[in-house]
Design an enzyme around this catalytic site. Structure first.
Site, PDB file in Angstrom:
ATOM      1  N   GLY A  69     -10.262   2.254  10.461  1.00 44.13           N
ATOM      2  CA  GLY A  69     -10.680   1.131   9.626  1.00 44.13           C
ATOM      3  C   GLY A  69     -10.351   1.277   8.159  1.00 44.13           C
ATOM      4  CG  ASP A 120      -7.452   5.184  14.665  1.00 44.27           C
ATOM      5  OD1 ASP A 120      -8.561   5.463  15.155  1.00 44.27           O
ATOM      6  OD2 ASP A 120      -6.510   6.004  14.645  1.00 44.27           O
ATOM      7  CE  LYS A 146      -0.405   0.910   4.918  1.00 45.17           C
ATOM      8  NZ  LYS A 146      -1.269   1.008   6.094  1.00 45.17           N
TER       9      LYS A 146
END
Length: 331
Positions: free
Chosen positions: A243, A241, A211
């Protein structure tokens, strides 16, 4: 499969240790977890007074003698982080001034852990600052669970026992009929955590999501490294956190042919809009977390499965009090 669920105290009681000198207190961040831990240990949560003044200042008084005692203070520093951290520091100071023999801060979730290094000029390393504050307030030892990065243990100039929620998560997954499993790290930084998790799951294969992160709490998943087609993908992280990372990862896994997607994390931070993302229909079969952080009733959703880490924390507290091995719990 190697896993651990504490059901009883399995170490002999050293004759040099007076178990009547064990005391457990809690702050306001997660009293339910503290009550469960106390139930495992067979002791009550100690009485205290906690109240706020009109200007927001906090007053705390310990309401029993703790002179010469081993005191354990259960207080995850979750939201509101600053309030819960300050409450912990004041509790520590009260215990120190009451002549406690040893004060252990039991911090299942360590706030500010993500500020563990400088990524740009003129930034604070707040994880180290908090460690300094704890020591200066009078803490003799810290018990933490799933710190965001391993180097945080080295920020403490006092003993730090670091335990993991993975055994509890793996034990739960072992009760599910998952079929062919692949453990997935949501980013390159979590590979070591995912690899350890996969080893506990009978050496399950490992996949990684590559990512790019454009800003804080904003992540863009690009590709999957590894084979997930037709398998049950178990996404593993230390916390959820907002998501964003884990939900984007789940969508990518579905696109790559994953039959089922299960998210596993120790800490359910659940900052908005996490609940909306995690509860999206057809994305996650389950979202499995622990009760290191309390989840409000309005933040619970059908896919959520909460597991208790109270027994594991209770066993660790007992071993620290008896000066027995903690690491042997996880072998």
């Amino acid at each position: 499969m190697t896993s651990y669920v504490a059901t009883e105290r399995s170490v002999p009681t050293p004759t040099t240790v007076d178990s009547s000198r064990l005391r457990l207190f809690c702050g306001n961040s997660n009293p339910a977890l503290a009550q469960e831990i106390a139930g495992y240990l067979g002791i009550p949560v100690g009485p205290r007074v906690s109240k706020g003044f009109a200007d927001g200042e906090l007053y705390i008084q310990i309401q029993e003698s703790i002179r010469g005692c081993d005191v354990f203070l259960v207080q995850p520093t979750c939201a509101p982080v600053n309030d819960h951290l300050m409450e912990l520091l004041i509790m520590v100071d009260a215990c120190r001034r009451a002549s406690a023999r040893q004060i252990t801060a039991v911090i299942p979730y360590y706030g500010y852990a993500r500020a563990d290094r400088k990524t740009a000029g003129r930034e604070s390393i707040t994880a180290k600052l908090v460690a300094n504050l704890l020591k200066e307030s009078g803490v003799n030892r810290v018990l933490a669970m799933d710190l965001h990065s391993a180097q945080i243990q080295g920020y403490f100039d006092i003993p730090c026992d670091h335990i993991y929620g993975a055994p509890v998560l793996v034990d739960y997954l072992a009760t599910r009929d998952l079929g062919e499993v692949v453990v997935v790290s949501p980013d390159v930084g979590g590979v070591a955590r995912a690899r350890a998790f996969a080893k506990r799951m009978d050496d399950a294969p490992l996949a990684i999501i590559d990512k790019r992160r454009s800003a804080h709490n904003v992540a863009e998943s690009l590709t999957v490294i590894g084979d997930v087609s037709g398998k049950t993908a178990v996404l593993v992280d230390d916390m959820i956190d907002t998501g964003g990372t884990i939900s984007q990862g789940a969508k990518l896994l579905r696109q790559q042919g994953a039959k089922r997607v299960i998210a596993c994390a120790t800490h359910a931070v659940f900052s908005p809009p996490a609940v909306a993302r995690l509860s999206e229909p057809g994305l996650f079969e389950e979202v499995v977390v622990t009760n290191s952080i309390p989840v409000a009733p309005e933040d619970r959703f059908p896919q959520l499965q909460m597991l208790s880490v109270a027994n594991m924390l209770g066993e660790t507290i007992w071993r620290i009090h008896e000066e027995s091995s903690v690491s042997s719990m996880f072998r």
